[in-house]
Enzyme design. Structure first.
Site, PDB file in Angstrom:
ATOM      1  N   ASN A   7       7.510 -11.452  49.465  1.00 41.32           N
ATOM      2  CA  ASN A   7       6.358 -12.276  49.300  1.00 41.32           C
ATOM      3  C   ASN A   7       6.914 -12.702  48.353  1.00 41.32           C
ATOM      4  O   ASN A   7       7.714 -12.732  46.288  1.00 41.32           O
ATOM      5  CB  ASN A   7       6.014 -11.016  48.411  1.00 41.32           C
ATOM      6  CG  ASN A   7       4.865 -11.846  47.333  1.00 41.32           C
ATOM      7  OD1 ASN A   7       4.739 -13.078  47.697  1.00 41.32           O
ATOM      8  ND2 ASN A   7       3.560 -10.942  47.381  1.00 41.32           N
ATOM      9  N   ARG A  90       4.614 -13.729  53.138  1.00 37.32           N
ATOM     10  CA  ARG A  90       3.408 -14.472  52.063  1.00 37.32           C
ATOM     11  C   ARG A  90       4.079 -16.246  52.693  1.00 37.32           C
ATOM     12  O   ARG A  90       4.732 -16.325  51.668  1.00 37.32           O
ATOM     13  CB  ARG A  90       2.850 -13.363  50.935  1.00 37.32           C
ATOM     14  CG  ARG A  90       1.896 -14.590  50.024  1.00 37.32           C
ATOM     15  CD  ARG A  90       2.655 -13.834  48.918  1.00 37.32           C
ATOM     16  NE  ARG A  90       1.287 -14.982  47.848  1.00 37.32           N
ATOM     17  CZ  ARG A  90       1.933 -15.465  46.648  1.00 37.32           C
ATOM     18  NH1 ARG A  90       2.981 -15.475  46.297  1.00 37.32           N
ATOM     19  NH2 ARG A  90       1.019 -16.274  45.886  1.00 37.32           N
ATOM     20  N   HIS A 179      -3.200 -16.182  45.986  1.00 41.58           N
ATOM     21  CA  HIS A 179      -3.833 -14.840  45.637  1.00 41.58           C
ATOM     22  C   HIS A 179      -4.747 -14.179  46.942  1.00 41.58           C
ATOM     23  O   HIS A 179      -4.881 -13.017  45.992  1.00 41.58           O
ATOM     24  CB  HIS A 179      -3.990 -14.432  44.366  1.00 41.58           C
ATOM     25  CG  HIS A 179      -2.330 -15.707  43.125  1.00 41.58           C
ATOM     26  ND1 HIS A 179      -3.530 -15.785  42.118  1.00 41.58           N
ATOM     27  CD2 HIS A 179      -1.554 -15.226  43.399  1.00 41.58           C
ATOM     28  CE1 HIS A 179      -1.942 -16.739  41.162  1.00 41.58           C
ATOM     29  NE2 HIS A 179      -0.770 -16.125  42.318  1.00 41.58           N
ATOM     30  N   ARG A 237       1.816 -23.291  34.154  1.00 40.78           N
ATOM     31  CA  ARG A 237       1.352 -24.720  34.913  1.00 40.78           C
ATOM     32  C   ARG A 237      -0.329 -24.951  34.184  1.00 40.78           C
ATOM     33  O   ARG A 237      -0.990 -23.684  33.561  1.00 40.78           O
ATOM     34  CB  ARG A 237       0.037 -24.392  36.451  1.00 40.78           C
ATOM     35  CG  ARG A 237       1.500 -24.434  37.567  1.00 40.78           C
ATOM     36  CD  ARG A 237       0.469 -23.550  38.898  1.00 40.78           C
ATOM     37  NE  ARG A 237       1.192 -22.424  39.158  1.00 40.78           N
ATOM     38  CZ  ARG A 237       1.148 -21.327  39.569  1.00 40.78           C
ATOM     39  NH1 ARG A 237       0.418 -21.734  40.482  1.00 40.78           N
ATOM     40  NH2 ARG A 237       1.904 -20.953  39.448  1.00 40.78           N
ATOM     41  N   GLU A 380       0.903  -6.396  47.317  1.00 41.55           N
ATOM     42  CA  GLU A 380       0.108  -7.473  49.110  1.00 41.55           C
ATOM     43  C   GLU A 380       1.717  -7.456  49.860  1.00 41.55           C
ATOM     44  O   GLU A 380       0.756  -7.111  50.967  1.00 41.55           O
ATOM     45  CB  GLU A 380       0.851  -8.931  48.097  1.00 41.55           C
ATOM     46  CG  GLU A 380      -0.405  -8.956  47.206  1.00 41.55           C
ATOM     47  CD  GLU A 380       0.356 -10.268  46.193  1.00 41.55           C
ATOM     48  OE1 GLU A 380      -0.251 -10.977  46.539  1.00 41.55           O
ATOM     49  OE2 GLU A 380       1.074  -9.917  45.621  1.00 41.55           O
TER      50      GLU A 380
END
Length: 394
Positions: A7, A90, A179, A237, A380
């Protein structure tokens, strides 16, 4: 079947080696703060736990480090890379080409590369992980699991932008959302916990941040859009911004389009507001009285609150909000800021419960609160392993 999960995030690599379908975790670990001199490296097995700090300059160096630890003569967990049947990756942006988990070939890699401009902090790192894994784990199947897949259930009213129709039909410009692996996992865990299908808002807070409105297990809206750059304030960001600022910077301030892109993606967010991109550093500075850090944390929470209000309206109700990911799971400070003065929505946090640290799902709302406030540790890696296993078995 041994499945290695990679990931690669914008500034981190999480990895996990699992045996499926028994869900046995052989080892797990993480490298975060990639690009800094103080990168954190962890490697955990049932018998060993290694933690060290050393500079990891980029994702390629980080992934090679992971491979070396897996194969280490003394503390490693495999003797040969051939023991690994599949590597699940991922991948953040699947565009309109991928709505399901797929086996990786040259065509898939080319598509991932085409989407670099839409996910410049992620897709390059994801593809780097694939390329390195192909070299190191050459006998394993390489599988891609896309962040955008969970959000494919959004209705057209939510995913379509108010721009000329041909930009959607011909150029696929729309809301994709990101996500998704995390939002899917924690929303399902929350539904199990609540024991009924629900109106849930999932709040994924890490270096990248996003929210999703989930109705009866399906995503109906999300904060990130065409790329993973809008919505909430993030580590570097900006999140939502008036698009006219882009043209102002180009026409009046002399920036090039590439320079504006770099400012908004790599120099903004919490870094632009405080000089720090890691929330742990920002919270520490805020506690020392740093006004810029204090304001940045309030701004971050304020943006989340606005989306809670919007999504409560979209869902026509609210059963629970769910905090997850690095910040959502570990920062009681941010959870408190978000839940403060939200009693109109039935959100009331219990201060003592909020301070509890646990790796289990937990409820941190007051007993009489109408809406549940849950902390659900995301996994995840498990979600990716599960999807990889089912793809290879069916």
């Amino acid at each position: 079947m041994k499945i290695l999960i990679i990931n690669s995030g914008s500034s981190s690599i999480k990895y996990q080696l699992m045996v499926m379908p028994t869900n046995e975790v052989i080892c797990s670990g993480m490298i975060d703060r990639i690009g800094l001199e103080t990168s954190n490296i962890t490697f955990k097995t049932t018998s060993d736990s290694i933690e060290e700090t050393s500079p990891i300059s980029n994702h390629k160096v980080g992934l090679q480090k992971v491979a070396n630890m897996l194969l280490d003569v003394e503390k490693g967990v495999i003797k040969s890379t051939s023991e690994i049947a599949a590597v699940g990756h991922r991948v953040v942006h699947g565009g309109s080409d991928f709505s399901d988990t797929v086996k990786i070939d040259e065509k898939v890699k080319a598509k991932i590369k085409q989407l670099f401009e839409l996910a410049p902090l992620h897709n390059p790192a994801n593809l780097e992980g694939i390329n390195v894994a192909e070299e190191i784990f050459s006998s394993a199947e390489q599988i891609a699991v896309f962040d955008t897949a969970f959000h494919q259930t959004m209705p057209e009213v939510a995913y379509k932008y108010a721009i000329p129709n041909y930009l959607l039909t011909e150029n696929k410009v729309r809301v994709y959302g990101f996500h998704g692996t995390s939002h899917k996992y924690v929303s399902e865990k929350a539904i199990d916990f609540l024991e009924h299908n629900s109106k849930i808002i999932t709040i994924h807070l890490g270096n990248g941040c996003s929210m999703a409105a989930v109705k009866n297990g399906k995503c109906i809206d999300t904060t990130m859009g065409f790329s993973p750059s809008n919505g909430l304030i993030m580590g570097t960001r900006s999140g939502d911004i008036d698009q006219s600022i882009v043209f102002y910077m180009i026409k009046n301030l002399g920036y090039t389009a590439d320079e504006v892109n770099a400012v908004l993606l790599k120099q903004s967010g919490m870094l632009g507001l405080t000089g720090y991109s890691d929330l742990r550093d920002i919270e520490a500075e805020a506690e020392k009285g740093n006004k810029e850090c204090q304001l940045a944390l309030l701004m971050n929470a304020y943006r989340i609150k606005k989306f809670i209000g919007a999504y409560a309206a979209a869902l026509n109700g609210l059963d629970a909000i769910v905090f997850t990911a690095g910040i959502g799971e570990n920062s009681s400070y941010m959870r408190n800021l978000v839940c403060m003065d939200m009693d109109y929505f039935g959100i009331e946090i219990d201060e003592e419960k909020n301070q509890i640290r646990s790796k289990s799902i937990r409820e941190i709302n007051k007993a009489a609160a109408k809406a549940k406030v849950l902390v659900v540790p995301t996994d995840e890696e498990y979600e990716i392993a599960n999807q990889v296993y089912h793809l290879l078995k069916h």
